[in-house]
Design a protein around this motif. Structure first.
Motif, PDB file in Angstrom:
ATOM      1  N   LYS A   1       0.814  -1.229   0.000  1.00 62.57           N
ATOM      2  CA  LYS A   1       0.000   0.000   0.000  1.00 62.57           C
ATOM      3  C   LYS A   1       0.838   1.265   0.000  1.00 62.57           C
ATOM      4  CE  LYS A   1      -4.102  -1.947   2.137  1.00 62.57           C
ATOM      5  NZ  LYS A   1      -4.745  -2.258   3.426  1.00 62.57           N
ATOM      6  N   VAL A   2       2.070   1.121   0.396  1.00 65.05           N
ATOM      7  CA  VAL A   2       2.979   2.269   0.460  1.00 65.05           C
ATOM      8  C   VAL A   2       4.264   1.851  -0.235  1.00 65.05           C
ATOM      9  CG1 VAL A   2       4.520   3.427   2.099  1.00 65.05           C
ATOM     10  CG2 VAL A   2       2.045   3.439   2.495  1.00 65.05           C
ATOM     11  N   ILE A   3       4.850   2.746  -1.009  1.00 66.99           N
ATOM     12  CA  ILE A   3       6.096   2.367  -1.654  1.00 66.99           C
ATOM     13  C   ILE A   3       7.255   2.528  -0.662  1.00 66.99           C
ATOM     14  CG2 ILE A   3       5.184   3.044  -3.930  1.00 66.99           C
ATOM     15  CD1 ILE A   3       7.399   5.255  -3.834  1.00 66.99           C
ATOM     16  N   PRO A   4       8.280   1.692  -0.815  1.00 69.11           N
ATOM     17  CA  PRO A   4       9.413   1.797   0.126  1.00 69.11           C
ATOM     18  C   PRO A   4       9.999   3.207   0.119  1.00 69.11           C
ATOM     19  CG  PRO A   4       9.588  -0.194  -1.207  1.00 69.11           C
ATOM     20  CD  PRO A   4       8.475   0.620  -1.797  1.00 69.11           C
ATOM     21  N   MET A   5      10.169   3.761   1.298  1.00 65.28           N
ATOM     22  CA  MET A   5      10.723   5.113   1.404  1.00 65.28           C
ATOM     23  C   MET A   5      11.547   5.220   2.680  1.00 65.28           C
ATOM     24  SD  MET A   5       7.275   7.259   2.536  1.00 65.28           S
ATOM     25  CE  MET A   5       6.169   6.468   1.350  1.00 65.28           C
ATOM     26  N   ILE A   6      12.410   6.208   2.706  1.00 66.12           N
ATOM     27  CA  ILE A   6      13.147   6.538   3.923  1.00 66.12           C
ATOM     28  C   ILE A   6      12.267   7.495   4.724  1.00 66.12           C
ATOM     29  CG2 ILE A   6      15.194   7.757   4.787  1.00 66.12           C
ATOM     30  CD1 ILE A   6      16.601   6.800   2.151  1.00 66.12           C
ATOM     31  N   VAL A   7      12.234   7.315   6.038  1.00 68.35           N
ATOM     32  CA  VAL A   7      11.465   8.230   6.886  1.00 68.35           C
ATOM     33  C   VAL A   7      12.424   8.884   7.875  1.00 68.35           C
ATOM     34  CG1 VAL A   7       9.520   8.483   8.472  1.00 68.35           C
ATOM     35  CG2 VAL A   7       9.436   6.740   6.671  1.00 68.35           C
ATOM     36  N   VAL A   8      12.423  10.210   7.881  1.00 68.63           N
ATOM     37  CA  VAL A   8      13.370  10.977   8.698  1.00 68.63           C
ATOM     38  C   VAL A   8      12.611  11.698   9.803  1.00 68.63           C
ATOM     39  CG1 VAL A   8      15.064  12.852   8.669  1.00 68.63           C
ATOM     40  CG2 VAL A   8      14.897  11.272   6.726  1.00 68.63           C
ATOM     41  N   MET A   9      13.010  11.446  11.051  1.00 63.42           N
ATOM     42  CA  MET A   9      12.334  12.031  12.199  1.00 63.42           C
ATOM     43  C   MET A   9      13.308  12.890  12.988  1.00 63.42           C
ATOM     44  SD  MET A   9      10.316   8.456  12.917  1.00 63.42           S
ATOM     45  CE  MET A   9      11.438   7.540  11.836  1.00 63.42           C
TER      46      MET A   9
ATOM     47  N   GLY B   1       1.783  17.389   4.718  1.00 60.88           N
ATOM     48  CA  GLY B   1       0.715  16.909   5.587  1.00 60.88           C
ATOM     49  C   GLY B   1       0.673  17.688   6.892  1.00 60.88           C
ATOM     50  N   LEU B   2      -0.454  18.313   7.166  1.00 60.49           N
ATOM     51  CA  LEU B   2      -0.621  19.041   8.425  1.00 60.49           C
ATOM     52  C   LEU B   2      -1.566  18.236   9.310  1.00 60.49           C
ATOM     53  CD1 LEU B   2      -1.123  22.705   7.053  1.00 60.49           C
ATOM     54  CD2 LEU B   2       1.012  21.422   7.366  1.00 60.49           C
ATOM     55  N   PHE B   3      -1.017  17.604  10.344  1.00 56.96           N
ATOM     56  CA  PHE B   3      -1.792  16.742  11.247  1.00 56.96           C
ATOM     57  C   PHE B   3      -2.108  17.543  12.505  1.00 56.96           C
ATOM     58  CE2 PHE B   3       0.949  12.762   9.918  1.00 56.96           C
ATOM     59  CZ  PHE B   3       0.605  12.950   8.587  1.00 56.96           C
ATOM     60  N   SER B   4      -3.373  17.895  12.729  1.00 54.69           N
ATOM     61  CA  SER B   4      -3.747  18.668  13.923  1.00 54.69           C
ATOM     62  C   SER B   4      -2.782  19.837  14.101  1.00 54.69           C
ATOM     63  CB  SER B   4      -3.697  17.814  15.195  1.00 54.69           C
ATOM     64  OG  SER B   4      -4.386  16.603  15.011  1.00 54.69           O
ATOM     65  N   ALA B   5      -2.513  20.519  13.022  1.00 60.12           N
ATOM     66  CA  ALA B   5      -1.393  21.461  12.988  1.00 60.12           C
ATOM     67  C   ALA B   5      -1.599  22.662  13.897  1.00 60.12           C
ATOM     68  CB  ALA B   5      -1.141  21.924  11.555  1.00 60.12           C
TER      69      ALA B   5
ATOM     70  N   ALA C   1      -5.454  17.433   8.121  1.00 62.29           N
ATOM     71  CA  ALA C   1      -6.287  16.484   8.863  1.00 62.29           C
ATOM     72  C   ALA C   1      -6.402  16.940  10.310  1.00 62.29           C
ATOM     73  CB  ALA C   1      -5.673  15.078   8.803  1.00 62.29           C
ATOM     74  N   ILE C   2      -7.596  16.759  10.860  1.00 59.05           N
ATOM     75  CA  ILE C   2      -7.797  17.165  12.256  1.00 59.05           C
ATOM     76  C   ILE C   2      -9.015  16.437  12.827  1.00 59.05           C
ATOM     77  CG2 ILE C   2      -9.294  19.181  11.802  1.00 59.05           C
ATOM     78  CD1 ILE C   2      -7.398  20.619  13.994  1.00 59.05           C
ATOM     79  N   GLY C   3      -9.019  16.277  14.158  1.00 58.72           N
ATOM     80  CA  GLY C   3     -10.160  15.660  14.827  1.00 58.72           C
ATOM     81  C   GLY C   3     -11.231  16.698  15.144  1.00 58.72           C
ATOM     82  N   LYS C   4     -12.468  16.247  15.117  1.00 56.72           N
ATOM     83  CA  LYS C   4     -13.581  17.182  15.346  1.00 56.72           C
ATOM     84  C   LYS C   4     -13.512  17.838  16.720  1.00 56.72           C
ATOM     85  CE  LYS C   4     -16.652  14.623  12.330  1.00 56.72           C
ATOM     86  NZ  LYS C   4     -17.462  13.408  12.284  1.00 56.72           N
ATOM     87  N   LYS C   5     -12.936  17.147  17.679  1.00 56.58           N
ATOM     88  CA  LYS C   5     -12.876  17.697  19.035  1.00 56.58           C
ATOM     89  C   LYS C   5     -11.534  18.329  19.356  1.00 56.58           C
ATOM     90  CE  LYS C   5     -16.414  14.756  21.023  1.00 56.58           C
ATOM     91  NZ  LYS C   5     -16.718  13.687  21.993  1.00 56.58           N
TER      92      LYS C   5
ATOM     93  N   TYR D   1      -3.453   9.397  10.697  1.00 59.27           N
ATOM     94  CA  TYR D   1      -3.058  10.357   9.651  1.00 59.27           C
ATOM     95  C   TYR D   1      -1.786   9.893   8.939  1.00 59.27           C
ATOM     96  CZ  TYR D   1      -6.307  13.400  12.269  1.00 59.27           C
ATOM     97  OH  TYR D   1      -7.388  13.925  12.917  1.00 59.27           O
ATOM     98  N   LEU D   2      -0.811   9.383   9.713  1.00 60.58           N
ATOM     99  CA  LEU D   2       0.402   8.871   9.059  1.00 60.58           C
ATOM    100  C   LEU D   2       0.049   7.717   8.120  1.00 60.58           C
ATOM    101  CD1 LEU D   2       3.442   8.572   8.556  1.00 60.58           C
ATOM    102  CD2 LEU D   2       3.578   7.156  10.630  1.00 60.58           C
ATOM    103  N   THR D   3      -0.804   6.816   8.597  1.00 60.89           N
ATOM    104  CA  THR D   3      -1.217   5.668   7.791  1.00 60.89           C
ATOM    105  C   THR D   3      -1.845   6.122   6.472  1.00 60.89           C
ATOM    106  OG1 THR D   3      -1.606   4.395   9.811  1.00 60.89           O
ATOM    107  CG2 THR D   3      -2.677   3.592   7.807  1.00 60.89           C
ATOM    108  N   LEU D   4      -2.685   7.124   6.523  1.00 54.17           N
ATOM    109  CA  LEU D   4      -3.365   7.610   5.312  1.00 54.17           C
ATOM    110  C   LEU D   4      -2.432   8.430   4.428  1.00 54.17           C
ATOM    111  CD1 LEU D   4      -6.758   8.630   6.950  1.00 54.17           C
ATOM    112  CD2 LEU D   4      -6.301   6.602   5.538  1.00 54.17           C
ATOM    113  N   PHE D   5      -1.683   9.335   5.041  1.00 57.86           N
ATOM    114  CA  PHE D   5      -0.802  10.220   4.273  1.00 57.86           C
ATOM    115  C   PHE D   5       0.262   9.415   3.518  1.00 57.86           C
ATOM    116  CE2 PHE D   5       2.869  13.221   4.054  1.00 57.86           C
ATOM    117  CZ  PHE D   5       2.275  14.235   3.317  1.00 57.86           C
TER     118      PHE D   5
END
Lengths: 408, 408
Positions: free
Chosen positions: B217-225, B311-315, B356-360, B398-402
């Motif tokens: 579902k996701v192509i192989p990528m490097i993830v930098v944190m 991607g802005l998650f609950s930014a 992406a953001i939660g309603k509450k 959000y990470l899963t979807l993005f």
């Protein structure tokens, strides 16, 4: 963005506190442990409803207790005193530089310090840790992260055809590694109940190597910390077995298809094909604590031409197997295969065969037997004896000393 | 060595238990939490002297509480029941697949589960975690380590000339990385109170990426944190500041010489010179939660040609700064520099600008303002709204979807 974040912080702080309940009294955080300049340490816990609060830690007086293996040391519990605000405290004597561990006991229940987020898991339970450090080069300094160049730490999955699985290990590469120079490799093995994380948590191997390399006492090297439980792919929670309860018996919880020493070449093959390594016996060292000392013993007698430097730290060498009546000496004198293997190892003349153990270690006698055998045969080894027993405090010292003796 | 170790194990087990005091009752371990087949979960704690034992966790009913920012959800405490042996227990309803957190409260003191070694730090305190997983592909499965190929995780030190320091970050390389193919890179940013470890602990980023890549579902990528606290070199305890108490205000505990967005090219430069990366905007994505969403917002408007996926998650987008009376809309409509920067970003036409953001979420309104502005300008973005508030449960989704929307 900096100026725009204050209100946000305020809100989240409130939110986070709701669930996590930090250690706060009267609006301010409780400081614990507080390490004073003279090395004394104050512990504090806010527990207004408690009847009795105690502290135990490896800096407190040890008492001897009887165990199935004879007398062993155990840290005592001391009572803490409560002030009028419900804060219990205890101040230690001046402690010498070291990494220490401790925990509280509140009305009979063991309790981690909510003011201290630093803790280490040892098998299936946790204790808080802190460091007393006085001056550059002391043990507290060696075990701390200092303003020196830092090596990288990698958790990698390698293929073990011998064990027929992918396995996880920890690889330390020294600062400056990306310059491309090839490095010698130290293989550093954990004990029973440990895993590929043990040496970088309680073992402080990353800090020890960073600091010793920065001071010029140790030459830059790669340090490889594999998992010695041959039926596991990785540390608890890090493989598909799920979030199981770690056990001291992990290494034999189920039958593995091969031993750690049999499978060791898989590790060396991976490292030498994935890292900038110097090849050959003269550029490889192996050492380990307790069970890992046993693995170092077994691997080097199986492959005498693989390592030039061997370190046995409080090594678990029980050649008599499950029969406690058979001493190592009796086994060494009566087992021709064992005799031949050890002879083969010393014929290959490792540059260093280093044995270290604490005077109170319950493995002292079995190591002494082994040394007597080496003496009788005239095999060349170095020996180091320290105070104390079968504890991390000794293993950190042994790593510090062994690392300075190799590849030089 | 295997057959020779039993006696040894016996002795050490005794020894280890002396200090660490595992959760044991009547000679056997207490199982907690016990996740049943139907998703219900039993918690147990041995506390024979306790008067009241409670449980709280994010699977329990939430209640609304008043905060400075309005109403927020908070998990309740439920009372556990004691049996005649002093073991307290509580059984939940059937829980849906998810990673949950919990802790006990014993006579008013918060208490981690001594039977469960799995816990995560969130800012300055810990909670135990467990996973409910029912079938392949559900959230519990996605957050677990499964029998799929695993990527490696590296803690590396990079040079930041902009911030004038060496800094630590976490780099995930996908399974098969050593084959040498160049990969696109996702930059994944944490929130306030977090650090370079946040996404691989509570965020479960390694498991999410391993599982999504394995499923195709996701192509192989490097993830930098990276670490988003520009005055820190690394996570608490991992740099020379010592074993300090982590704070929610870490990112502004002292003045940094530059902002995260200003210094971002240092990170990209390091990654692209040390890893097998595909270069150029089309091979770079950036996203982050909360403060990290703010950093993603700021970095992409400063460098419109750097990232193709945002991607802005609950930014945390507080354009009004410290003045709560100024809404984002007012700022957006009155600040010509801001208007120009955002115009520049959308002229560069990122392939995906995902909010992406939660309603509450207490940041709902500020995000809504920002969306209205984008709508009014006709700028192209995607929007995702979920239940719940400002919580990791949402950020993992959000990470899963993005991750499934980028580089495809």
């Amino acid at each position: 963005m900096k100026k725009t974040i204050n209100l946000f912080v305020c809100a989240i702080f409130y939110f986070a506190n709701g669930f996590t309940q930090e250690a706060v009294f009267g609006g301010r955080s409780i400081l614990s442990p507080e390490v004073n300049m003279d090395g004394s340490v104050i512990f504090r816990l806010y527990a207004p409803k408690a009847i009795k609060v105690e502290l135990t830690g490896d800096f407190l007086t040890n008492v001897n207790v009887q165990t199935p293996m004879g007398e062993m040391e155990q840290a005592i519990f001391v009572e803490m005193k409560e002030d009028k605000n419900g804060i219990w405290s205890y101040t230690t004597e001046k402690l010498s530089p070291e990494l220490y561990s401790y925990k509280f006991r509140v009305d009979g229940m063991d309790y981690l310090d909510p003011s201290n987020v630093y803790m280490c898991r040892d098998i299936a339970s946790y204790a808080n840790i802190f460091i007393v450090k006085k001056e550059s080069g002391d043990k507290g300094y060696l075990y701390s992260v200092n303003e020196v160049p830092h090596g990288d730490v990698n958790k990698v999955w390698y293929d073990s055809p011998t064990l027929k699985m992918k396995r996880r290990m920890t690889v330390y590469t020294p600062a400056g590694y990306d310059k491309g120079t090839p490095y010698p490799v130290l293989y550093l093995l954990h004990g029973a109940g440990g895993d590929e994380n043990a040496w970088i948590t309680l073992g402080r191997a990353v800090q020890i190597m960073d600091n010793l390399i920065a001071s010029g006492k140790v030459i830059p090297m790669i340090v490889v910390m594999p998992n010695g439980n041959t039926n596991s792919q990785a540390a608890p929670g890090e493989w598909s077995k799920g979030m199981y309860r770690p056990s001291f018996m992990e290494h034999e919880a189920s039958k593995a298809i091969a031993s750690m020493d049999e499978s060791f070449p898989d590790i060396v093959t991976y490292i030498e094909s994935h890292y900038h390594t110097l090849k050959g016996k003269e550029n490889r060292a192996i050492c380990g604590l307790s069970m890992g000392g046993g693995h170092s013993f077994a691997t080097t007698k199986r492959y005498p031409d693989m390592f030039n430097y061997v370190g046995l730290f409080s090594a678990a060498i029980f050649l008599g197997g499950n029969d406690p009546k058979k001493t190592n000496m009796e086994m060494l004198e009566s087992d021709p295969i064992l005799e031949k293997e050890i002879a083969g190892l010393f014929e290959a003349a490792p540059k260093l065969y280093w044995i270290a153990i604490g005077k109170k270690d319950f493995l002292y006698k079995s190591n002494e037997d082994y040394r007597k055998y080496l003496d009788a045969k005239g095999y060349n080894y170095e020996y180091m004896e320290t105070d104390g027993g079968h504890i991390w405090r000794n293993w950190r010292i042994y790593l510090t000393l062994f690392a300075q003796k190799i590849f030089q």
